[in-house]
Design a protein around this motif. Sequence first.
Motif, mmCIF file in Angstrom:
data_model
loop_
_atom_site.group_PDB
_atom_site.id
_atom_site.type_symbol
_atom_site.label_atom_id
_atom_site.label_comp_id
_atom_site.label_asym_id
_atom_site.label_seq_id
_atom_site.Cartn_x
_atom_site.Cartn_y
_atom_site.Cartn_z
ATOM 1 N N GLN A 58 0.833 -1.208 0.000
ATOM 2 C CA GLN A 58 0.000 0.000 0.000
ATOM 3 C C GLN A 58 0.859 1.246 0.000
ATOM 4 O O GLN A 58 1.878 1.320 0.681
ATOM 5 N N ASN A 77 -17.234 4.924 -3.288
ATOM 6 C CA ASN A 77 -16.648 3.588 -3.396
ATOM 7 C C ASN A 77 -17.305 2.821 -4.545
ATOM 8 O O ASN A 77 -18.525 2.672 -4.578
ATOM 9 N N ARG A 94 -9.049 2.665 1.932
ATOM 10 C CA ARG A 94 -10.026 3.519 2.615
ATOM 11 C C ARG A 94 -10.019 3.195 4.099
ATOM 12 O O ARG A 94 -9.393 2.242 4.530
ATOM 13 N N THR A 95 -10.751 3.998 4.857
ATOM 14 C CA THR A 95 -10.937 3.722 6.280
ATOM 15 C C THR A 95 -12.148 2.799 6.420
ATOM 16 O O THR A 95 -12.648 2.259 5.426
ATOM 17 N N SER A 96 -12.651 2.652 7.632
ATOM 18 C CA SER A 96 -13.853 1.831 7.838
ATOM 19 C C SER A 96 -15.098 2.504 7.253
ATOM 20 O O SER A 96 -16.147 1.887 7.151
ATOM 21 N N SER A 100 -14.603 6.677 1.733
ATOM 22 C CA SER A 100 -13.550 7.499 2.345
ATOM 23 C C SER A 100 -12.235 7.487 1.564
ATOM 24 O O SER A 100 -11.262 8.102 1.989
ATOM 25 N N GLN A 104 -4.728 7.099 -1.411
ATOM 26 C CA GLN A 104 -4.015 5.849 -1.166
ATOM 27 C C GLN A 104 -4.601 4.685 -1.948
ATOM 28 O O GLN A 104 -5.815 4.584 -2.124
ATOM 29 N N ASP A 123 -18.536 -3.318 6.559
ATOM 30 C CA ASP A 123 -17.585 -4.434 6.632
ATOM 31 C C ASP A 123 -17.721 -5.406 5.456
ATOM 32 O O ASP A 123 -16.847 -6.239 5.233
ATOM 33 N N TYR A 127 -13.540 -3.150 -1.393
ATOM 34 C CA TYR A 127 -12.550 -2.179 -1.853
ATOM 35 C C TYR A 127 -12.578 -2.137 -3.365
ATOM 36 O O TYR A 127 -12.529 -3.175 -4.026
ATOM 37 N N HIS A 154 3.098 3.109 13.103
ATOM 38 C CA HIS A 154 2.540 2.276 12.042
ATOM 39 C C HIS A 154 3.294 0.953 11.990
ATOM 40 O O HIS A 154 4.509 0.926 12.150
#
Length: 171
Positions: A58, A77, A94-96, A100, A104, A123, A127, A154
């Motif tokens: 990533q 998305n 993306r985030t949860s 979003s 990246q 959930d 992606y 990280h």
Amino acid sequence: MSEEQNPQVVMETSMGTVKIELFKDKAPISVRNFLSYVKDGYYDGLIFHRVIKTFMVQGGGMDADMQPKKTKFAIKNEAANGVSNKRGTLAMARTSVVDSATSQFFINVVDNPFLDHRGKSPDLFGYAVFGQVSEGMDVVDAIKEVKTGSKAGHGDVPVETVFINSIKLVE
């Protein structure tokens, strides 16, 4: 009648060159977003900040000091586009939060069907795949093998920085 070609980009990394076909027909929002960052030179000098050799690599959001670079607005998305997170595909990170994704992206280094769209809840949403490595998967495979550790809070960060020197549209 000529079929309009999918755009191609060349990503120069500190470990070699990767050529990528972008699926403009399947993920128009993601491709337009990605290309807007490419045209701005946004990715030049950023790093692959998360590398998991049995999963994905990533990048596209952090500099070598693990500082996030300012992004544009988040996008819708497109995970429900029917394209699977197979080895060699690019998808939006993306985030949860479902919608979003910004700059990246990740390259799947194995087939990751659990990342595909399977439902409407966050959930299960998945992606969005928006491209595929067409040349240079050997470079991606070399990146996935680098030693990783922790840096600036990280995990899975390459010990020796792997740079994205540039990403350019093939005209």
